[in-house]
Design an enzyme around this catalytic site. Structure first.
Site: not given
Lengths: 104, 234
Positions: B20, B26, B164
């Site tokens: 990324q 994410c 995340h």
């Protein structure tokens, strides 16, 4: 490995060598000596943190130098984390769209 | 629930590990990976989907500033599918962004999306029988992670503070003396991080909040008739 076996810990020169390896491996360069010193300091702190994580971990994980070893915890969180979602996701107990799935 | 499951072993299901870079996407990479995997399982067709479309067409228009997996699924539903990575490639944090969904052919689509119950046994069963799912975890332990199974506690990895999103692709048990059950997760920080881009988290203790947001899209078989069941490789 060699860092962990040392007592009382890595000497400045050795730390710089490890940091140089890190810079080569992950293609890192810094704008000026002040920035280099700042990142070296963070790197040293992260190595100590990794060692602590290693001791605290109850599994088989190994912690150490990674592509993020020159970032503070806050920088890492700002760069890679997303906002923490409070509570549950909105209306997730309901299906989105029709109950009847179309053939087309 | 089988003892082990690893969708990476099934060809055409799990795409390559992405990076990324300086974009907080994410959530989009996990969602795209989820749809790619389900498309591969249900349609027996390997696809790589456009993460950039998810970012550009995000409801707030600033996908690199972070988002949630359900935002990605809503975008896919609103756009009636997703273009391929090849047609609408990832650029990350570019300055001028505009949703270009209408300019590209859709190569995969979803029927809806669901959140699974916060039970690791249920998650394992769903993973083994249906396919990979997305989860959102506390990433505190990942900055210094190299290899192995992370077994964190709630004091060093608060399960309430998840920040995340990643793709859950399998589970198993370590071969060490005290065998440790684990989850296999696909990260989006490139293949040079962790175990070739993947990492393992302890299974059975809600490690780092893995059960907080287990989300998955739903992709049906192309036609409603008996299909050959695809099972997760052990």
């Amino acid at each position: 490995g060699s860092l962990r076996s040392q007592d009382p810990g890595p000497q400045p020169l050795e730390l710089k060598e490890v940091f140089a390896l890190f810079q080569t491996q992950y293609n890192r360069s810094y704008l000026n000596p002040a920035e280099y010193a700042h990142r070296l300091n963070i790197f040293a702190h992260n190595l100590a943190r990794a060692q602590q994580q290693q001791e605290e971990d109850l599994g088989t994980a190994k912690f150490g130098v990674t592509p993020f070893s020159d970032l503070t915890e806050e920088e890492f969180s700002q760069l890679y984390g997303h906002p923490v979602a409070a509570g549950r996701a909105p209306n997730m107990d309901r299906k989105v769209g029709s109950d009847e799935w179309s053939e087309s | 629930v089988p003892r082990t499951c690893d969708w990476r072993k099934k060809s055409g299901v799990i795409s390559s590990v992405k990076d990324q870079k300086d974009c907080k996407c994410c959530w989009a990479m996990a969602a795209a990976g989820n749809i790619e995997a389900l498309w591969g399982i249900k349609h027996h067709q390997s696809v790589e989907l456009s993460v950039q479309e998810l970012l550009d067409c995000h409801r707030c228009g600033n996908g690199c500033e972070g988002g949630f997996v359900w935002d990605a699924f809503i975008t896919v539903l609103n756009n009636s599918g997703l273009a391929s990575e090849k047609d609408y490639p990832y650029q990350g944090n570019v300055r001028t962004r505009k949703c270009r969904a209408k300019e590209h052919k859709k190569v995969a689509w979803i029927q809806d999306f669901i959140m699974l119950p916060d039970c690791e046994m249920n998650i394992a069963r769903y993973l083994a029988t249906e396919g990979p799912i997305t989860v959102t975890i506390n990433m505190k332990q990942l900055q210094q992670y190299q290899t192995g199974v992370i077994k964190a506690t709630s004091s060093n990895c608060d399960p309430r503070l998840v920040d995340h999103s990643v793709l859950l692709v399998g589970f198993g048990k370590s071969r060490s003396r005290h065998s440790i059950p684990y989850w296999i997760l696909k990260n989006s920080w490139g293949a040079s991080w962790g175990e070739k881009g993947y990492f393992r988290l302890h299974r059975g203790s809600n490690a780092c909040g893995i059960t907080k947001y287990p989300l998955t899209a739903r992709v049906t078989h192309p036609v409603k008739r008996k299909q050959q069941q695809v099972s997760c490789p052990p």
